[in-house]
Scaffold this motif. Structure first.
Motif, PDB file in Angstrom:
ATOM      1  N   ALA A  26       2.858  71.375  33.577  1.00 30.73           N
ATOM      2  CA  ALA A  26       3.370  70.858  34.841  1.00 30.73           C
ATOM      3  C   ALA A  26       4.417  69.787  34.561  1.00 30.73           C
ATOM      4  CB  ALA A  26       2.227  70.258  35.668  1.00 30.73           C
ATOM      5  N   SER A  27       5.145  69.428  35.593  1.00 28.55           N
ATOM      6  CA  SER A  27       6.066  68.295  35.490  1.00 28.55           C
ATOM      7  C   SER A  27       5.252  67.012  35.623  1.00 28.55           C
ATOM      8  CB  SER A  27       7.120  68.368  36.600  1.00 28.55           C
ATOM      9  OG  SER A  27       6.498  68.231  37.862  1.00 28.55           O
ATOM     10  N   VAL A  28       5.824  65.893  35.226  1.00 32.08           N
ATOM     11  CA  VAL A  28       5.092  64.626  35.308  1.00 32.08           C
ATOM     12  C   VAL A  28       4.857  64.188  36.749  1.00 32.08           C
ATOM     13  CG1 VAL A  28       5.728  63.767  33.034  1.00 32.08           C
ATOM     14  CG2 VAL A  28       7.184  63.242  34.993  1.00 32.08           C
ATOM     15  N   ASP A  29       5.551  64.805  37.690  1.00 32.44           N
ATOM     16  CA  ASP A  29       5.275  64.492  39.096  1.00 32.44           C
ATOM     17  C   ASP A  29       4.269  65.460  39.717  1.00 32.44           C
ATOM     18  OD1 ASP A  29       6.939  66.682  39.261  1.00 32.44           O
ATOM     19  OD2 ASP A  29       8.380  65.765  40.625  1.00 32.44           O
ATOM     20  N   GLY A  30       3.628  66.291  38.884  1.00 35.24           N
ATOM     21  CA  GLY A  30       2.525  67.122  39.344  1.00 35.24           C
ATOM     22  C   GLY A  30       2.880  68.501  39.846  1.00 35.24           C
ATOM     23  N   MET A  31       4.112  68.921  39.653  1.00 36.38           N
ATOM     24  CA  MET A  31       4.517  70.261  40.088  1.00 36.38           C
ATOM     25  C   MET A  31       4.173  71.278  39.000  1.00 36.38           C
ATOM     26  SD  MET A  31       5.589  69.627  43.075  1.00 36.38           S
ATOM     27  CE  MET A  31       6.172  71.233  43.482  1.00 36.38           C
ATOM     28  N   LEU A  32       3.394  72.280  39.362  1.00 36.78           N
ATOM     29  CA  LEU A  32       2.958  73.304  38.425  1.00 36.78           C
ATOM     30  C   LEU A  32       4.143  74.114  37.918  1.00 36.78           C
ATOM     31  CD1 LEU A  32       0.505  74.809  37.144  1.00 36.78           C
ATOM     32  CD2 LEU A  32       0.601  76.335  39.143  1.00 36.78           C
ATOM     33  N   VAL A  33       4.188  74.327  36.596  1.00 35.16           N
ATOM     34  CA  VAL A  33       5.182  75.200  35.984  1.00 35.16           C
ATOM     35  C   VAL A  33       4.552  76.561  35.759  1.00 35.16           C
ATOM     36  CG1 VAL A  33       6.634  75.582  33.939  1.00 35.16           C
ATOM     37  CG2 VAL A  33       6.433  73.285  34.916  1.00 35.16           C
ATOM     38  N   VAL A  34       3.441  76.588  35.019  1.00 32.88           N
ATOM     39  CA  VAL A  34       2.716  77.831  34.763  1.00 32.88           C
ATOM     40  C   VAL A  34       1.285  77.469  34.375  1.00 32.88           C
ATOM     41  CG1 VAL A  34       3.327  78.024  32.321  1.00 32.88           C
ATOM     42  CG2 VAL A  34       2.889  80.085  33.615  1.00 32.88           C
ATOM     43  N   SER A  35       0.349  78.388  34.639  1.00 35.58           N
ATOM     44  CA  SER A  35      -1.045  78.108  34.300  1.00 35.58           C
ATOM     45  C   SER A  35      -1.712  79.330  33.688  1.00 35.58           C
ATOM     46  CB  SER A  35      -1.819  77.671  35.543  1.00 35.58           C
ATOM     47  OG  SER A  35      -1.938  78.737  36.455  1.00 35.58           O
ATOM     48  N   ASP A  36      -2.739  79.044  32.906  1.00 37.42           N
ATOM     49  CA  ASP A  36      -3.628  80.052  32.343  1.00 37.42           C
ATOM     50  C   ASP A  36      -5.036  79.609  32.736  1.00 37.42           C
ATOM     51  OD1 ASP A  36      -4.828  82.079  30.864  1.00 37.42           O
ATOM     52  OD2 ASP A  36      -4.704  80.970  28.974  1.00 37.42           O
ATOM     53  N   THR A  37      -5.369  79.834  33.997  1.00 37.76           N
ATOM     54  CA  THR A  37      -6.639  79.356  34.539  1.00 37.76           C
ATOM     55  C   THR A  37      -7.405  80.495  35.182  1.00 37.76           C
ATOM     56  OG1 THR A  37      -5.673  78.777  36.671  1.00 37.76           O
ATOM     57  CG2 THR A  37      -5.715  77.050  35.009  1.00 37.76           C
ATOM     58  N   ASP A  38      -8.734  80.375  35.124  1.00 39.09           N
ATOM     59  CA  ASP A  38      -9.594  81.370  35.744  1.00 39.09           C
ATOM     60  C   ASP A  38     -10.359  80.803  36.935  1.00 39.09           C
ATOM     61  OD1 ASP A  38      -8.936  83.369  33.875  1.00 39.09           O
ATOM     62  OD2 ASP A  38     -10.488  82.690  32.501  1.00 39.09           O
ATOM     63  N   LYS A  39     -10.866  79.574  36.779  1.00 42.12           N
ATOM     64  CA  LYS A  39     -11.797  79.052  37.768  1.00 42.12           C
ATOM     65  C   LYS A  39     -11.336  77.793  38.469  1.00 42.12           C
ATOM     66  CE  LYS A  39     -15.609  81.137  35.404  1.00 42.12           C
ATOM     67  NZ  LYS A  39     -16.476  81.041  34.292  1.00 42.12           N
ATOM     68  N   VAL A  40     -10.180  77.260  38.120  1.00 36.68           N
ATOM     69  CA  VAL A  40      -9.694  76.038  38.754  1.00 36.68           C
ATOM     70  C   VAL A  40      -8.430  76.344  39.544  1.00 36.68           C
ATOM     71  CG1 VAL A  40     -10.683  74.537  36.983  1.00 36.68           C
ATOM     72  CG2 VAL A  40      -8.345  75.326  36.760  1.00 36.68           C
ATOM     73  N   ARG A  41      -8.177  75.498  40.530  1.00 31.32           N
ATOM     74  CA  ARG A  41      -6.948  75.650  41.319  1.00 31.32           C
ATOM     75  C   ARG A  41      -5.795  75.044  40.526  1.00 31.32           C
ATOM     76  NH1 ARG A  41      -7.615  72.630  46.436  1.00 31.32           N
ATOM     77  NH2 ARG A  41      -8.745  71.241  45.054  1.00 31.32           N
ATOM     78  N   PRO A  42      -4.829  75.860  40.117  1.00 31.89           N
ATOM     79  CA  PRO A  42      -3.760  75.386  39.247  1.00 31.89           C
ATOM     80  C   PRO A  42      -2.933  74.245  39.843  1.00 31.89           C
ATOM     81  CG  PRO A  42      -3.562  77.755  39.634  1.00 31.89           C
ATOM     82  CD  PRO A  42      -4.729  77.278  40.406  1.00 31.89           C
ATOM     83  N   ASP A  43      -2.642  74.290  41.139  1.00 31.22           N
ATOM     84  CA  ASP A  43      -1.844  73.231  41.756  1.00 31.22           C
ATOM     85  C   ASP A  43      -2.586  71.902  41.742  1.00 31.22           C
ATOM     86  OD1 ASP A  43       0.372  74.839  42.313  1.00 31.22           O
ATOM     87  OD2 ASP A  43      -0.518  75.541  44.180  1.00 31.22           O
ATOM     88  N   ALA A  44      -3.878  71.932  42.020  1.00 32.20           N
ATOM     89  CA  ALA A  44      -4.683  70.708  41.979  1.00 32.20           C
ATOM     90  C   ALA A  44      -4.785  70.186  40.553  1.00 32.20           C
ATOM     91  CB  ALA A  44      -6.069  70.968  42.560  1.00 32.20           C
ATOM     92  N   LEU A  45      -4.971  71.088  39.589  1.00 34.83           N
ATOM     93  CA  LEU A  45      -5.046  70.690  38.188  1.00 34.83           C
ATOM     94  C   LEU A  45      -3.760  70.001  37.760  1.00 34.83           C
ATOM     95  CD1 LEU A  45      -6.519  70.686  35.456  1.00 34.83           C
ATOM     96  CD2 LEU A  45      -5.588  72.986  35.071  1.00 34.83           C
ATOM     97  N   ALA A  46      -2.616  70.552  38.133  1.00 34.51           N
ATOM     98  CA  ALA A  46      -1.316  69.970  37.771  1.00 34.51           C
ATOM     99  C   ALA A  46      -1.161  68.571  38.361  1.00 34.51           C
ATOM    100  CB  ALA A  46      -0.184  70.883  38.239  1.00 34.51           C
ATOM    101  N   ALA A  47      -1.506  68.427  39.619  1.00 32.26           N
ATOM    102  CA  ALA A  47      -1.358  67.127  40.287  1.00 32.26           C
ATOM    103  C   ALA A  47      -2.284  66.076  39.681  1.00 32.26           C
ATOM    104  CB  ALA A  47      -1.633  67.283  41.781  1.00 32.26           C
ATOM    105  N   LEU A  48      -3.531  66.425  39.429  1.00 30.29           N
ATOM    106  CA  LEU A  48      -4.486  65.471  38.875  1.00 30.29           C
ATOM    107  C   LEU A  48      -4.150  65.127  37.425  1.00 30.29           C
ATOM    108  CD1 LEU A  48      -7.688  66.906  40.518  1.00 30.29           C
ATOM    109  CD2 LEU A  48      -6.565  64.734  41.059  1.00 30.29           C
ATOM    110  N   ALA A  49      -3.672  66.097  36.660  1.00 26.26           N
ATOM    111  CA  ALA A  49      -3.266  65.830  35.278  1.00 26.26           C
ATOM    112  C   ALA A  49      -2.078  64.868  35.251  1.00 26.26           C
ATOM    113  CB  ALA A  49      -2.933  67.134  34.563  1.00 26.26           C
ATOM    114  N   ALA A  50      -1.149  65.029  36.180  1.00 30.58           N
ATOM    115  CA  ALA A  50      -0.002  64.120  36.262  1.00 30.58           C
ATOM    116  C   ALA A  50      -0.463  62.699  36.575  1.00 30.58           C
ATOM    117  CB  ALA A  50       0.991  64.614  37.310  1.00 30.58           C
ATOM    118  N   ALA A  51      -1.446  62.572  37.459  1.00 31.41           N
ATOM    119  CA  ALA A  51      -1.984  61.251  37.779  1.00 31.41           C
ATOM    120  C   ALA A  51      -2.650  60.629  36.557  1.00 31.41           C
ATOM    121  CB  ALA A  51      -2.969  61.347  38.943  1.00 31.41           C
ATOM    122  N   ALA A  52      -3.433  61.419  35.815  1.00 28.60           N
ATOM    123  CA  ALA A  52      -4.093  60.921  34.605  1.00 28.60           C
ATOM    124  C   ALA A  52      -3.062  60.500  33.560  1.00 28.60           C
ATOM    125  CB  ALA A  52      -5.031  61.991  34.035  1.00 28.60           C
ATOM    126  N   LEU A  53      -2.020  61.296  33.395  1.00 28.99           N
ATOM    127  CA  LEU A  53      -0.975  60.972  32.437  1.00 28.99           C
ATOM    128  C   LEU A  53      -0.258  59.685  32.841  1.00 28.99           C
ATOM    129  CD1 LEU A  53       0.514  62.035  29.862  1.00 28.99           C
ATOM    130  CD2 LEU A  53       2.189  63.002  31.445  1.00 28.99           C
TER     131      LEU A  53
END
Length: 120
Positions: A26-53
């Motif tokens: 994802a971008s550092v502002d939380g916008m998803l680029v691409v995901s390899d996920t099965d059970k999580v919502r990729p957009d939420a994962l991108a946003a929360l990861a950006a916040a953690a970073l």
């Protein structure tokens, strides 16, 4: 940007490291680029990861420990690892309890370099 090449890097991490369940770039502002996920919502994962970073970067700056490499969160049933990709992107990896975190760190460094080139 070649999304197929980014996805290939995510698939390679899953294959090379025991315990990797899901990943995304994802971008550092939380916008998803691409995901390899099965059970999580990729957009939420991108946003929360950006916040953690962002929090990790602020903390490392405040305590004067240099440039942030990654943020590791250990949970009851696994790990969340967020890696900085230069100043503009991030890689987030979710792993189960059996995640080989040492191998993940070893394999992620060259992957991050390749992702930086792909993402430009």
């Amino acid at each position: 940007m070649n999304k197929e090449a980014v996805l290939a890097e995510l698939h390679a991490l899953r294959e090379q490291v025991v315990g990797v369940r899901d990943s995304a770039v994802a971008s550092v502002d939380g916008m998803l680029v691409v995901s390899d996920t099965d059970k999580v919502r990729p957009d939420a994962l991108a946003a929360l990861a950006a916040a953690a970073l962002g929090l990790g970067k602020s903390t490392s700056n405040e305590v004067g420990m240099g440039e942030l490499r990654e943020v590791v969160t250990r949970c009851q049933s696994g790990h969340i690892v967020v890696y900085a990709i230069q100043d503009h992107s991030l890689l987030v990896v979710l792993g189960d309890e059996g995640l080989d975190i040492a191998r993940l760190h070893l394999q992620s460094r060259p992957a991050i370099s390749r992702l930086a080139e792909i993402l430009g």
